[in-house]
Write a protein that holds these residues in place. Structure first.
Motif, PDB file in Angstrom:
ATOM      1  N   VAL A  11      -7.677  23.938 -41.975  1.00 43.75           N
ATOM      2  CA  VAL A  11      -7.928  25.354 -41.736  1.00 43.75           C
ATOM      3  C   VAL A  11      -8.700  25.608 -40.443  1.00 43.75           C
ATOM      4  N   VAL A  12      -9.758  24.852 -40.211  1.00 38.83           N
ATOM      5  CA  VAL A  12     -10.607  25.113 -39.049  1.00 38.83           C
ATOM      6  C   VAL A  12      -9.852  25.008 -37.723  1.00 38.83           C
ATOM      7  N   PRO A  13      -9.053  23.950 -37.488  1.00 39.14           N
ATOM      8  CA  PRO A  13      -8.295  23.903 -36.220  1.00 39.14           C
ATOM      9  C   PRO A  13      -7.352  25.094 -36.055  1.00 39.14           C
ATOM     10  N   ALA A  14      -6.700  25.508 -37.145  1.00 40.88           N
ATOM     11  CA  ALA A  14      -5.785  26.654 -37.062  1.00 40.88           C
ATOM     12  C   ALA A  14      -6.532  27.930 -36.699  1.00 40.88           C
ATOM     13  N   VAL A  15      -7.704  28.125 -37.310  1.00 47.02           N
ATOM     14  CA  VAL A  15      -8.504  29.313 -37.018  1.00 47.02           C
ATOM     15  C   VAL A  15      -8.992  29.298 -35.571  1.00 47.02           C
ATOM     16  N   LEU A  16      -9.422  28.145 -35.095  1.00 48.27           N
ATOM     17  CA  LEU A  16      -9.897  28.037 -33.716  1.00 48.27           C
ATOM     18  C   LEU A  16      -8.780  28.305 -32.718  1.00 48.27           C
ATOM     19  N   ILE A  17      -7.603  27.723 -32.976  1.00 52.63           N
ATOM     20  CA  ILE A  17      -6.459  27.945 -32.079  1.00 52.63           C
ATOM     21  C   ILE A  17      -6.076  29.416 -32.056  1.00 52.63           C
ATOM     22  N   PHE A  18      -6.034  30.050 -33.237  1.00 51.61           N
ATOM     23  CA  PHE A  18      -5.710  31.480 -33.310  1.00 51.61           C
ATOM     24  C   PHE A  18      -6.750  32.309 -32.551  1.00 51.61           C
ATOM     25  N   PHE A  19      -8.026  31.952 -32.709  1.00 51.96           N
ATOM     26  CA  PHE A  19      -9.090  32.710 -32.051  1.00 51.96           C
ATOM     27  C   PHE A  19      -9.012  32.569 -30.531  1.00 51.96           C
ATOM     28  N   VAL A  20      -8.767  31.348 -30.050  1.00 47.77           N
ATOM     29  CA  VAL A  20      -8.760  31.087 -28.606  1.00 47.77           C
ATOM     30  C   VAL A  20      -7.540  31.697 -27.938  1.00 47.77           C
ATOM     31  N   PHE A  21      -6.370  31.557 -28.557  1.00 51.62           N
ATOM     32  CA  PHE A  21      -5.124  31.980 -27.903  1.00 51.62           C
ATOM     33  C   PHE A  21      -4.646  33.357 -28.331  1.00 51.62           C
ATOM     34  N   HIS A  22      -5.307  33.983 -29.293  1.00 54.53           N
ATOM     35  CA  HIS A  22      -4.906  35.325 -29.700  1.00 54.53           C
ATOM     36  C   HIS A  22      -6.059  36.322 -29.623  1.00 54.53           C
ATOM     37  N   THR A  23      -7.127  36.049 -30.354  1.00 57.46           N
ATOM     38  CA  THR A  23      -8.228  37.003 -30.427  1.00 57.46           C
ATOM     39  C   THR A  23      -8.936  37.181 -29.086  1.00 57.46           C
ATOM     40  N   VAL A  24      -9.243  36.072 -28.408  1.00 56.34           N
ATOM     41  CA  VAL A  24      -9.929  36.153 -27.120  1.00 56.34           C
ATOM     42  C   VAL A  24      -9.102  36.919 -26.087  1.00 56.34           C
ATOM     43  N   PRO A  25      -7.791  36.622 -25.907  1.00 55.84           N
ATOM     44  CA  PRO A  25      -6.997  37.417 -24.956  1.00 55.84           C
ATOM     45  C   PRO A  25      -6.944  38.900 -25.306  1.00 55.84           C
ATOM     46  N   VAL A  26      -6.891  39.212 -26.600  1.00 50.33           N
ATOM     47  CA  VAL A  26      -6.878  40.617 -27.009  1.00 50.33           C
ATOM     48  C   VAL A  26      -8.176  41.303 -26.599  1.00 50.33           C
ATOM     49  N   LEU A  27      -9.284  40.659 -26.845  1.00 46.47           N
ATOM     50  CA  LEU A  27     -10.581  41.231 -26.464  1.00 46.47           C
ATOM     51  C   LEU A  27     -10.701  41.352 -24.947  1.00 46.47           C
TER      52      LEU A  27
END
Length: 286
Positions: A11-27
């Motif tokens: 779970v943790v790697p998936a959440v980190l990848i989603f945060f780095v490549f999706h959430t951060v660019p959105v912000l």
């Protein structure tokens, strides 16, 4: 305790990848929407100026209007076509599995490649056929006239999107008990009456899913337009997604188009929620 290790590893790697490549660019996009950044070099904060300018920009307003037109027509057309084919396929016994595979092929193909093939058909094959048949309207390419170019985009979009919708509708049709059809046939119900009173109410949930997903997908239409018209003639077939790409990455309007993308995101989410709630209420009344 023994299960926490595998849980965190997955779970943790998936959440980190989603945060780095999706959430951060959105912000980052939201932040740049308040700047005058051209996409490189220095920039300054401009507050809400980009958002205010969007509502007075004729090119932006036309892109939204054109996108809503394509999305609305394509959503209705693809669901009518898909449901019709799904009902027909569900009634076929021979070659049922083979036909399902054939109808799903468009969903697998790269839309850009298919789009260039359709571009050739609309620009060369169809005009040649029109000249031979003496049909003046078909003797010129659909894509060169702003009044007909959108039809070519709709045809390609519906052809490609119907594959996925057909599979969803077939899955829904298989949940309808055969006994209901047999009982209605004994009572003398016509095929249309069976569809209206049995089939459609029983698959209303699947209809809702297809309608919401179709509208969301067509609102983000991009590859189809790139392959067929490139947004032309002029900017007549420019969708919002294509405008954001052109202005943000090619026109030095990175901050301005970032604001456009934020507004577009809100529009898509709002329309999806409204559509979902309306159709879900309709499910209970059907």
């Amino acid at each position: 305790m023994s299960r926490r290790g595998p849980y965190y590893v997955m779970v943790v790697p998936a959440v980190l990848i989603f945060f780095v490549f999706h959430t951060v660019p959105v912000l980052q996009g939201v932040f740049y929407s308040f700047t005058d950044s051209p996409g490189y070099g220095p920039f300054e904060l401009v507050g809400l100026r980009n958002y205010v300018a969007l509502f007075g920009d004729p090119r932006v307003l036309h892109a939204y209007w054109f996108t809503f037109l394509i999305a609305g027509v394509s959503t209705v057309a693809v669901n009518v076509v898909s449901l019709t084919i799904a009902v027909w396929l569900n009634s076929r016994i021979a070659w049922r599995t083979t036909l399902r595979g054939i109808y799903f092929v468009p969903n697998i193909l790269a839309i850009l490649i298919v789009g260039y093939i359709f571009n050739y058909l609309f620009s060369n094959s169809l005009p040649a056929l029109g000249e031979r048949l003496g049909i003046g309207r078909l003797s010129t390419s659909l894509l060169t006239d702003s009044s007909t170019a959108w039809l070519g985009i709709v045809i390609l979009a519906v052809w490609q999107a119907a594959a996925f919708n057909i599979i969803i509708y077939i899955a829904g049709l298989q949940t309808v008990p055969v006994d209901l059809y047999e009982a209605s046939a004994i009572d003398g119900a016509s095929p249309w009456r069976q569809f209206r009173s049995i089939t459609f109410p029983m698959i209303a949930g699947f209809f809702t899913i297809n309608m919401v997903l179709s509208l969301k997908s067509f609102l983000q239409i991009f590859d189809h337009i790139v392959a067929l018209t490139g947004g032309g003639p002029g900017t007549d077939t420019e969708s919002v997604a294509l405008l954001i790409y052109k202005g943000g990455f090619q026109g030095g309007e990175y901050g301005y188009q970032s604001a456009n993308s934020v507004v577009f995101f809100v529009v898509i989410v709002t329309l999806s929620i409204v559509q979902l709630r309306f159709l879900q209420k309709r499910e209970t009344s059907v």
